[in-house]
Design an enzyme around this catalytic site. Structure first.
Site, short mmCIF file in Angstrom:
data_model
loop_
_atom_site.label_atom_id
_atom_site.label_comp_id
_atom_site.label_asym_id
_atom_site.label_seq_id
_atom_site.Cartn_x
_atom_site.Cartn_y
_atom_site.Cartn_z
N CYS A 1 0.81 -1.22 0.00
CA CYS A 1 0.00 0.00 0.00
C CYS A 1 0.85 1.27 0.00
O CYS A 1 0.32 2.35 -0.26
CB CYS A 1 -0.94 0.00 1.20
N SER B 1 -10.99 -3.38 -3.49
CA SER B 1 -11.40 -2.78 -4.76
C SER B 1 -10.22 -2.82 -5.71
O SER B 1 -9.06 -2.96 -5.28
CB SER B 1 -11.89 -1.35 -4.57
N ASP B 2 -10.49 -2.73 -6.99
CA ASP B 2 -9.44 -2.70 -8.01
C ASP B 2 -9.25 -1.26 -8.47
O ASP B 2 -10.21 -0.49 -8.52
CB ASP B 2 -9.83 -3.56 -9.20
N GLY C 1 -6.38 2.58 5.16
CA GLY C 1 -6.22 1.15 5.40
C GLY C 1 -7.25 0.57 6.34
O GLY C 1 -7.36 -0.64 6.47
N GLY C 2 -7.98 1.40 7.02
CA GLY C 2 -9.01 0.95 7.93
C GLY C 2 -9.44 2.06 8.85
O GLY C 2 -8.77 3.09 8.99
N ALA D 1 -9.53 2.08 12.06
CA ALA D 1 -8.64 2.26 13.20
C ALA D 1 -7.48 3.19 12.85
O ALA D 1 -7.04 3.99 13.68
CB ALA D 1 -8.11 0.91 13.68
#
Length: 611
Positions: free
Chosen positions: A86, A124-125, A223-224, A226
């Site tokens: 990422c 997702s792409d 990334g999330g 959190a």
């Protein structure tokens, strides 16, 4: 629809590779085409390519097939990044900025096409593309989106087991521990402080070095929940600061390497926003990438320069862009996001610009957008252009670590550069101190990227372009000389002490009082008489060569000729130098100066004997 056990079987790795090398390549070509169009460039303009993916490991890399479909030149210089997860989007941008800076150092244009594509990796792409240009490559048609002020990468020690992807029978199996969000968030503040520190100790300290986190818009890799919540709390931000990350998290999710570029695209479409932006992402290692950028404002144009358009595939309904409520609560999905910490970059990248176009494939959707960076110079209206600065605007030249004081013993093996002075010259050029390559050559401005000798000729100060080896003929042929404030060589002026510079200034005044040149050039125009150099300090009047009272050498400040100073185009520098060239020519004519060809020839003979 009835699902069978066979439908539940994951595709084999060769099937995934085939999908990536067909669908993925086409998606990337679409993004790159939009980026080039928005950048007002054609395929033949591209000099370099930097690509990144973690979806496919086959060779040759997918970048080759993208280049072929775009019709890029066979000689385009390609770099392929893998294994950065990422963090890949900003890692590719940083690599491109380095390339742009290196090209600037050599006085060459760089138009770097950067792209990232991921299929079948996370939620997702996506494919994202952008163009990075240095100062020599940006034309009047381009309008930058962002100016990259500083960038870096940092590795968080002893965290390699926290996030990884290993090749298995059916593809890559990701390992992401529950501690990843905490580790990633903990790396943001130290990385931000490192970049601010670098901005503050440079030769030209930036006001950004004093700006608090809340003074920036933040493009955080989503990334999330959190990670987004933790970053907001750790950096004392509000939902408004991270609004673009929230939108992409809710509407698109994590697409790995292209995601942070998609967030930047979303951010620039959300209205005027704050003047400065921090982009950060995380990857295996754990590694954190971060860059500080400045928005390029174009008051004559509405912002943003283009809207994000969604085009649908057959049978897929069109989806309108969505806005995320700023005060909306975040719910954590059943996934542990990706994010890591840092490894060091390469110092200050100034005067680069960055434009970008993003194409996403998700639920059959494709999207395109554009970014733009700024600096004093207009750069690109494309999806993304970086101007260094520099630098990855990262002149410009290759990104370098910030210098600090270096003891004279470091360059004791190099001899000081000899002054080129004699009484009653029309002008004397003054540098700070000799560079390493100049000192090694023993002749002024010997670095190939330095424009000194070229500007002397183009401004009319000389009737031909001299070589550095002909520097000692300046007095005899053109009634001009050269000296430096500090005699000893160094990599750059930051390696000199304040005491050395102060002492050098006193010595410089003494030289001008002794030799009495009419003017001095400090590489923007004539300065007031109070700034004249070489005035007598004892109150006693001295006479010049015409018998008039000596009132010091006039000071004319032009642009720096160094390859490091690429904030102006060569033509802009020439326009600043020309008035001084005209003045010197008039003074030579008024004085009846006749070139001493024989003396210059003797200098050449002596130089040949020395070598």
């Amino acid at each position: 629809m009835k699902w069978t056990k066979a439908d539940a079987e994951p595709p084999a790795i060769d099937e995934l590779s085939l999908i990536f090398r067909t669908t993925g390549v086409d998606l990337t070509v679409s993004a790159c085409t939009k980026a080039l169009q928005e950048a007002c460039l054609v395929a033949s303009d591209v000099t370099h390519v930097v690509a990144v993916t973690c979806s496919d490991q086959s060779t040759p890399g997918y970048d080759l097939f993208v280049c072929q479909k775009l019709g890029l030149q066979p000689g385009v210089q390609r770099v392929m990044l893998q294994g950065v997860g990422c963090a890949g989007g900003l890692a590719a941008l940083r690599a491109a900025a380095d390339i742009a800076a290196a090209a600037s150092q050599r006085g060459r244009p760089a138009r770097i096409l950067v792209f990232a594509c991921e299929l079948c990796t996370l939620f997702s792409d996506a494919a994202a593309a952008l163009v990075v240009c240095n100062g020599f490559a940006v034309g009047e048609k381009q309008k930058p989106i962002f100016e990259i002020m500083e960038g870096a990468s940092m590795l968080v020690p002893e965290t390699s087991a926290q996030m990884s992807s290993n090749v298995m029978k059916n593809g890559m199996i990701a390992t992401i521990t529950k501690d990843v969000p905490k580790i990633a968030v903990s790396a943001i503040s130290p990385m931000f402080e490192q970049l601010r520190h670098t901005l503050g100790i440079s030769n030209n300290p930036s006001p950004l070095a004093r700006l608090q986190p809340a003074g920036f818009d933040w493009a955080i890799h989503p990334g999330g929940a959190a990670i987004l919540r933790g970053a907001k709390q750790a950096m004392h931000l509000t939902d408004d600061h991270i609004r673009a990350s929230l939108e992409i998290y809710r509407t698109r999710g994590n697409s790995s390497s292209p995601t942070v570029l998609v967030v930047l695209d979303s951010l620039r479409r959300m209205g005027r926003g704050r003047d400065n932006v921090v982009a950060t992402s995380f990857g295996p290692g754990l590694t954190i990438e971060m860059c500080i950028m400045k928005r390029c404002r174009h008051d004559d144009q509405a912002q943003p320069t283009c809207d994000l358009q969604h085009s649908t595939s057959p049978g897929v309904p069109e989806e309108a862009p969505q806005q995320v409520p700023i005060d909306a609560d975040l719910s954590e999905p059943d996934e542990t996001p990706s994010t890591p910490a840092f490894a060091s970059f390469r110092g200050r990248l100034t005067k680069y610009r960055y434009t970008e176009t993003v194409t996403r494939a998700q639920d059959g959707l494709a999207a395109a957008a554009a970014l733009t960076p700024s600096t004093k110079r207009t750069r690109t209206t494309v999806t993304a252009v970086v101007q260094s600065g520099s630098g990855p605007s990262l002149r410009p030249k290759k990104k370098r670590k910030t210098s600090k004081y270096a003891d004279p013993s470091k360059y004791a093996h190099l001899s000081p550069l000899l002054d080129i002075l004699e009484p009653n010259l029309i002008c004397v050029f003054v540098g700070t101190n000799p560079g390493v390559q100049t000192a090694a050559a023993g002749h002024a401005y010997a670095h190939p990227s330095n424009l000194f000798w070229k500007l002397l000729y183009s401004s009319g100060l000389t009737d031909r372009r001299l070589k550095p080896e002909e520097d000692r003929s300046l007095p005899a042929l053109y009634c001009m000389g050269n000296t430096n404030i500090v005699e000893r060589p160094s990599k750059d002026a930051a390696e000199l002490s304040k005491d050395e510079t102060a002492a050098g200034t006193e010595n410089l005044n003494a030289k001008f009082l002794k030799y009495k040149p009419e003017a001095t050039d400090f590489k923007y125009g004539w300065q007031d008489e109070k700034h004249n150099m070489g005035k007598s300090k004892d109150g006693e009047d001295e006479l010049d060569s015409d018998g008039d009272v000596w009132r010091g050498s006039k000071v004319f400040v032009t642009t720096s000729t160094s390859g490091l100073a690429a904030n102006l185009k060569p033509a802009e520098k020439e326009a600043i130098w020309k008035p001084f060239g005209e003045w010197v020519r008039k003074r030579r004519a008024k004085k009846g100066f006749v070139p001493r060809q024989a003396e210059a020839a003797q200098e050449a003979v002596e130089k040949a004997d020395d070598s």
